[in-house]
Write an enzyme that holds these catalytic residues in place. Structure first.
Site, PDB file in Angstrom:
ATOM      1  N   THR A 182      -0.395   5.227   6.320  1.00 19.67           N
ATOM      2  CA  THR A 182       0.410   4.155   6.653  1.00 19.67           C
ATOM      3  C   THR A 182       0.649   3.330   5.487  1.00 19.67           C
ATOM      4  O   THR A 182      -0.369   3.116   4.717  1.00 19.67           O
ATOM      5  CB  THR A 182      -0.398   3.249   7.805  1.00 19.67           C
ATOM      6  OG1 THR A 182      -0.328   3.976   8.791  1.00 19.67           O
ATOM      7  CG2 THR A 182       0.676   2.095   8.085  1.00 19.67           C
ATOM      8  N   LYS A 239       0.754  -1.119  -0.139  1.00 19.68           N
ATOM      9  CA  LYS A 239       0.214   0.034  -0.036  1.00 19.68           C
ATOM     10  C   LYS A 239       0.839   1.307  -0.109  1.00 19.68           C
ATOM     11  O   LYS A 239       1.639   1.599   0.887  1.00 19.68           O
ATOM     12  CB  LYS A 239      -1.132  -0.028   1.274  1.00 19.68           C
ATOM     13  CG  LYS A 239      -1.830   1.152   1.353  1.00 19.68           C
ATOM     14  CD  LYS A 239      -2.746   1.060   2.649  1.00 19.68           C
ATOM     15  CE  LYS A 239      -3.399   2.581   2.727  1.00 19.68           C
ATOM     16  NZ  LYS A 239      -2.502   3.976   3.120  1.00 19.68           N
ATOM     17  N   LEU A 292      -5.420  -0.040   7.150  1.00 14.39           N
ATOM     18  CA  LEU A 292      -4.451   0.860   7.395  1.00 14.39           C
ATOM     19  C   LEU A 292      -4.707   2.045   7.136  1.00 14.39           C
ATOM     20  O   LEU A 292      -5.471   2.374   6.422  1.00 14.39           O
ATOM     21  CB  LEU A 292      -2.985   0.330   6.420  1.00 14.39           C
ATOM     22  CG  LEU A 292      -2.651  -0.942   6.446  1.00 14.39           C
ATOM     23  CD1 LEU A 292      -1.349  -0.989   5.499  1.00 14.39           C
ATOM     24  CD2 LEU A 292      -1.970  -1.216   7.764  1.00 14.39           C
ATOM     25  N   ASP A 293      -3.986   2.992   8.043  1.00 12.88           N
ATOM     26  CA  ASP A 293      -4.554   4.409   7.986  1.00 12.88           C
ATOM     27  C   ASP A 293      -4.037   4.997   6.589  1.00 12.88           C
ATOM     28  O   ASP A 293      -3.119   4.359   5.931  1.00 12.88           O
ATOM     29  CB  ASP A 293      -3.693   5.178   9.036  1.00 12.88           C
ATOM     30  CG  ASP A 293      -3.960   4.823  10.457  1.00 12.88           C
ATOM     31  OD1 ASP A 293      -5.122   4.324  10.519  1.00 12.88           O
ATOM     32  OD2 ASP A 293      -3.207   5.208  11.187  1.00 12.88           O
ATOM     33  N   ARG A 294      -4.696   6.006   6.128  1.00  9.97           N
ATOM     34  CA  ARG A 294      -4.364   6.648   4.931  1.00  9.97           C
ATOM     35  C   ARG A 294      -2.962   6.894   4.701  1.00  9.97           C
ATOM     36  O   ARG A 294      -2.398   6.576   3.540  1.00  9.97           O
ATOM     37  CB  ARG A 294      -5.304   8.071   4.787  1.00  9.97           C
ATOM     38  CG  ARG A 294      -5.125   8.456   3.394  1.00  9.97           C
ATOM     39  CD  ARG A 294      -5.942   9.647   3.287  1.00  9.97           C
ATOM     40  NE  ARG A 294      -5.577  10.754   4.291  1.00  9.97           N
ATOM     41  CZ  ARG A 294      -4.815  11.658   4.007  1.00  9.97           C
ATOM     42  NH1 ARG A 294      -4.316  11.940   2.584  1.00  9.97           N
ATOM     43  NH2 ARG A 294      -4.553  12.823   4.793  1.00  9.97           N
TER      44      ARG A 294
END
Length: 292
Positions: free
Chosen positions: A161, A122, A157-159
């Site tokens: 991360t 990601k 997952l956080d934006r």
């Protein structure tokens, strides 16, 4: 030989118009909706199309696609009379069914959609959802044309991360991996805004009391003896848990990268790229889940 009054290699006005008309017709044809197309039809339209145009396949393929077993093993189940089609036991090998038929094993309805497992490294500034009301880029957009099946991210997952993210249409596997009882192992590479003091590192190792309870990492230490970088292994799936642990000690996480999730790593997978899991990796994941 060129016609009289015509420059070789040039088109007359009539010929040019005819050529342009043919081009426009071809262009329109390419942009016409194709039945079942994901890009032009809504979800409801695609479902309606599939129901009215059911896909035909051999029953062992139907069973194999459901993830129950291999085609050879499916033939064994059929021979033993353990498979029902539309409520009736079948024993005929090689029979054809459609996606509209109800195929059951031990009372459980089987889904013929092929199971897909993808690993994405990601990138930053992407949200871990299928759609975002704010119009931000999603992880689904990155893998949109990877396969005809519709996949979903496993967990979040956080934006900002980055790192290992699994996507699949296997709902059972996704549910188990994200359930607290499975305790999926995760390892993060943390980049801090200032050096992590030894006393704070030791405190994190012992456990941190946050607003939603005590969090004790499985392991935490400096990366390459650099006090501004830390590696942390944790099982908790609580929201923003790694960032909150360090913020508790007045550190700001400048960059957070997940390098390991449930046995999967981002090795040889560049940021923003994806790949399908190998059969060996899928077997490993499922064996880990069955062992819990």
């Amino acid at each position: 030989m060129a016609k009289k009054g015509r420059i070789p290699g040039k088109y007359t006005n009539n010929e040019r118009r005819s050529r342009n008309d043919r081009f426009q017709e071809g262009h329109k044809a390419k942009n016409t909706k194709t039945p079942g197309s994901k890009e032009h039809y809504s979800k409801e339209e695609r479902i309606a199309y599939k129901k009215s145009n059911p896909e035909k396949m051999r029953i062992n393929k139907f069973i194999s696609n459901s993830g129950l077993c291999s085609r050879r093993e499916a033939d064994t189940l059929i021979s033993k009379g353990e498979i029902k089609v539309n409520g009736k036991v079948v024993t005929e090998l090689g029979m054809t069914v459609t996606t509209n038929d109800t195929v059951e094993y031990q009372g459980k309805k089987l889904n013929p959609e092929k199971k897909v497992y993808m690993l994405l490294n990601k990138p930053k500034d992407t949200v871990t959802t299928s759609k975002d009301p704010e119009g931000r880029k999603t992880v689904i957009e990155i893998v949109r044309n990877a396969c005809p099946e519709r996949v979903y991210p496993v967990g979040r997952l956080d934006r900002n991360t980055t790192g290992v993210l699994l996507l699949t249409n296997d709902g059972d596997l996704s549910k188990k991996l994200t359930h607290p009882s499975f305790e999926a192992k995760k390892i993060y590479h943390v980049f801090l805004n200032k050096p992590l003091e030894t006393k704070d590192l030791e405190s994190i190792k012992k456990g941190v009391e946050l607003e939603d309870g005590l969090i004790k990492p499985d392991a935490v230490n400096y990366v390459d003896n650099d006090p501004m970088q830390a590696g942390i292994e944790i099982h908790s799936g609580k929201n923003r848990i790694v960032r909150r642990i360090f913020e508790h000690f007045d550190y700001r996480v400048e960059k957070l990268d997940r390098v390991f999730f449930a046995g999967l790593t981002k090795k040889n997978l560049p940021r923003g790229k994806w790949r399908f899991l190998s059969e060996k990796e899928v077997r490993f994941l499922k064996s880990e889940l069955s062992a819990k």
